[in-house]
Structure formats: C-alpha cells, structure tokens
Design a protein around this motif. Structure first.
Motif, PDB file in Angstrom:
ATOM      1  N   GLY A 294      39.483   4.275  94.448  1.00 20.96           N
ATOM      2  CA  GLY A 294      38.276   3.562  93.395  1.00 20.96           C
ATOM      3  C   GLY A 294      37.498   3.082  93.476  1.00 20.96           C
ATOM      4  N   SER A 295      36.078   3.347  94.720  1.00 19.67           N
ATOM      5  CA  SER A 295      35.015   2.350  94.759  1.00 19.67           C
ATOM      6  C   SER A 295      34.841   3.673  95.172  1.00 19.67           C
ATOM      7  CB  SER A 295      35.176   1.738  96.492  1.00 19.67           C
ATOM      8  OG  SER A 295      34.136   2.125  96.788  1.00 19.67           O
ATOM      9  N   GLY A 296      34.861   4.934  95.274  1.00 17.70           N
ATOM     10  CA  GLY A 296      34.447   6.395  96.000  1.00 17.70           C
ATOM     11  C   GLY A 296      34.056   6.976  94.275  1.00 17.70           C
ATOM     12  N   THR A 297      35.360   6.905  93.575  1.00 15.86           N
ATOM     13  CA  THR A 297      34.974   7.292  92.032  1.00 15.86           C
ATOM     14  C   THR A 297      34.139   6.084  91.142  1.00 15.86           C
ATOM     15  OG1 THR A 297      37.204   6.991  91.572  1.00 15.86           O
ATOM     16  CG2 THR A 297      37.038   8.724  92.375  1.00 15.86           C
ATOM     17  N   GLY A 298      34.282   5.574  91.505  1.00 16.62           N
ATOM     18  CA  GLY A 298      33.335   3.828  90.539  1.00 16.62           C
ATOM     19  C   GLY A 298      33.752   3.379  89.732  1.00 16.62           C
ATOM     20  N   LYS A 299      35.171   3.544  90.129  1.00 16.70           N
ATOM     21  CA  LYS A 299      36.009   2.901  88.894  1.00 16.70           C
ATOM     22  C   LYS A 299      36.614   0.985  89.272  1.00 16.70           C
ATOM     23  CE  LYS A 299      39.186   6.145  88.279  1.00 16.70           C
ATOM     24  NZ  LYS A 299      40.786   7.374  88.514  1.00 16.70           N
ATOM     25  N   GLY A 300      35.724   0.047  88.636  1.00 16.16           N
ATOM     26  CA  GLY A 300      35.785  -1.142  88.873  1.00 16.16           C
ATOM     27  C   GLY A 300      37.464  -1.977  88.741  1.00 16.16           C
ATOM     28  N   LEU A 301      37.469  -3.371  89.139  1.00 16.65           N
ATOM     29  CA  LEU A 301      38.878  -4.123  88.725  1.00 16.65           C
ATOM     30  C   LEU A 301      38.946  -4.271  87.257  1.00 16.65           C
ATOM     31  CD1 LEU A 301      37.801  -7.100  90.997  1.00 16.65           C
ATOM     32  CD2 LEU A 301      39.641  -4.829  91.703  1.00 16.65           C
ATOM     33  N   LEU A 302      37.797  -4.029  86.570  1.00 17.31           N
ATOM     34  CA  LEU A 302      37.700  -3.493  84.848  1.00 17.31           C
ATOM     35  C   LEU A 302      37.874  -2.440  84.646  1.00 17.31           C
ATOM     36  CD1 LEU A 302      37.115  -7.007  84.440  1.00 17.31           C
ATOM     37  CD2 LEU A 302      39.906  -7.079  84.783  1.00 17.31           C
TER      38      LEU A 302
END
Length: 341
Positions: A294-302
């Motif tokens: 999720g971090s590597g593809t730029g996805k945050g918690l929301l």
C-alpha cells in the motif's frame, strides 16, 4: 562514550592518508550503514565518516566542472539515467550477484543507449536535505555539460525514490532547468507512505519511555539515536516543512503527504512481496519485508489520501524481497519496457 566509539570507527575505516571517495568493498559497506543509522550526527560533528553527496560513473567520482564533463562521453542530445540507492546502501549495491559490473544502469545503456550516473549520499540526513542538495547537483550537471542533455530518467530504490520526489519539489520551486528534462521517474520499493519498520521503532521507544526504570529509559534513548533519514521513513517526509510541523514526531501524528508529483514526468512504481503469491496474506501484511505494498503504490489509509499514481504504471512482483528488487531481471525488463514506450 559515543564520541569515543565514532573515533574508533574512523580509525578502523581510514588510514591517515585515505580519502572518503576512495573507499570500496566492505569498508564502504560499513560506512554506508553507519551513515544510515547516525549520518546526521556524523555531519553535525563534521566527522570524516560523513558521506558527501556526489555522482559516480565508471566507479569514479564525477566532477561537475565543464572540463571534466567534456570528457564524460555523453552523446549530444542523449538521455541520462540517474540511479539513487536506498538507506544504508551505496551505488555499489545496484550490482548483480556474481557480476557487480551488471546493474540496471549498465543494462539500460546497452539496450537503450542511456548514460548511467550513480548517486552516493548520506542516507542519515533528512530526505528533504538530500533532495535539495540533489537538485543543486543536477542543475550543475545540466548547465555545465558541453553537450545538451535531452532527457533525464530518474531510477530510485527505496529511500532513493523519495529523494527524487523531494528534489523535484525543490527544483520546480526554484525554477531549476534540470526539472524540465525529467521525463520518467521509477520508484523501486519506495515507501511513499512510510515503513512499518520505522513506525514500530517509534512505538517501541514510546512504550519504553513509559516504563519508570533507568535501563528501559536508557534503551529508549539509545534507539532514539537513529538518524533523521530513518525517522523520515515513518511517514515518507519529503520536505523541510513535513518534519518541522508541530507534533510531527508524535506517535499518532497523521501526515497529509500533500507534496505534488512532478506533472511533466511519467511516474512508475515497482514493488515486491516476500510471498510468492499476490493473494497471500503474508504478502499483503509484510510486503517486501520492508515496505508494505500500500505504501509502495501510494495508497493511504483513506481513499482521499491516495497519491495520484496511474494504476497502469504500477506492478507488484511476488517472491522478490526489498533489497533484491534493485537487482532482479524481471524488475529490469519491466523498467526497460516502460522506458521504450
């Protein structure tokens, strides 16, 4: 006591006449690890162990004077590929196992004619500090080069990708010429939303400080000596303002991550997982062992906090760990394909 340890480390790595540029092999590896962990402290005390930021090509440090660049052999109107390593590494870590002369840079030169230039830097400094310094180096490279650099491709592993994003932010803010030449940026295992590893480090020190005993407080103080560069990896801080905000070092601080992407360049994400299946729970939880997918593809918690990377410019490689992402042929072939478009 810490200063005594640093002096002994210096004596162990250097002879009296040695220079930091000439280090190689195990000594360079140990030095890069020391810089990753306490590099900010080394620079603050002006230690000769502090690694100066510089470009390297052909195994030698590149001087950015006009005379030196004239003999570089860069073709007029060609493409330069700048490669940046991650935390505690050096440009030597790009080398493939069994053949250190083979890396993504040399392969792109052979296959597409790109001219590879490798960055070495003190990974213990703030990412924003390295980003601002890199912007200055790239400007000198472009302005002092006797031949025109038509395009620049940036290829960063882990922290290196974040340093590139920071450099683009400051370069664009200061209207640097080099920014207009950047066409593609590759992030290989870069933690755009930080790493669980550093978040766990902050949690550990916070809990230890709550225990009212001298040993636990001493351990917490020792762990807290980790560098500014490592602490920036908790949330993926890219600018001075990120880490200077009030409460930015708090355990439950919520980072907005609003640093914009360079709009004039294409951005590509390459991530790995330690599991051999994309559907594996282990892979979803631990990613490549250092960076969550999720971090590597730029996805945050929301959903609203997602960094606007294009989905068709992202690829996850199952069965490839964080360090091996920078020396894997499957990863390289994907980079080459995207470069050839």
């Amino acid at each position: 006591m810490l200063q005594t340890m640093l002096h002994r480390l210096e004596d162990g790595l250097f002879a009296v006449h040695d220079g930091i540029v000439s280090l190689s092999g195990d000594r360079l590896g140990y030095l890069c690890i020391a810089n990753g962990i306490i590099g900010d402290m080394l620079e603050e005390r002006k230690s000769r162990l502090a690694i100066p930021m510089a470009f390297y090509t052909g195994g030698k440090r590149l001087s950015l004077t006009k005379g030196s660049l004239e003999g570089l052999g860069l073709p007029d109107g060609g493409t330069v590929c700048v490669l940046a390593h991650g935390s505690c590494n050096s440009e030597k870590d790009w080398g493939f196992r069994g053949d250190p002369s083979k890396d993504f840079g040399s392969l792109l030169q052979a296959d597409l004619g790109f001219f590879p230039i490798y960055l070495r830097y003190n990974t213990g400094l703030h990412i924003s500090t390295n980003g601002k310094r890199l912007s200055g180096l790239l400007e000198r490279l472009v302005r002092n080069n006797p031949v025109k650099v038509k395009e620049i491709v940036l290829l960063g592993h882990s922290m290196g990708g974040l340093v590139f994003r920071s450099a683009c932010f400051y370069g664009q803010k200061e209207n640097k010429e080099w920014v207009r030449r950047v066409k593609k940026i590759f992030y290989v295992g870069s933690p755009h939303w930080g790493t669980h590893f550093e978040k766990f480090g902050k949690l550990t020190t916070t809990v230890l400080r709550l225990i009212p005993t001298l040993p636990t407080k001493a351990i917490a103080a020792f762990i807290d000596l980790r560098s500014a560069g490592i602490k920036d990896l908790r949330h993926g801080f890219l600018t001075h303002r990120d880490w200077q905000r009030p409460h930015a070092d708090d355990l439950f601080y919520v980072h907005q991550n609003k640093t914009p992407l360079l709009e004039t360049a294409d951005h590509y994400l390459l991530c790995g997982t330690i599991a051999k299946s994309l559907d594996s729970t282990v892979g979803r939880l631990f990613g490549d062992g250092m960076v969550h997918p999720g971090s590597g593809t730029g996805k945050g918690l929301l959903p609203s906090s997602k960094i606007p990377f294009r989905a068709d410019h992202s690829r996850i490689f199952p069965g490839i760990s964080h360090y091996n992402l920078m020396k894997n042929m499957k990863v390289y072939r994907q980079i080459r394909e995207w470069c050839g478009r």
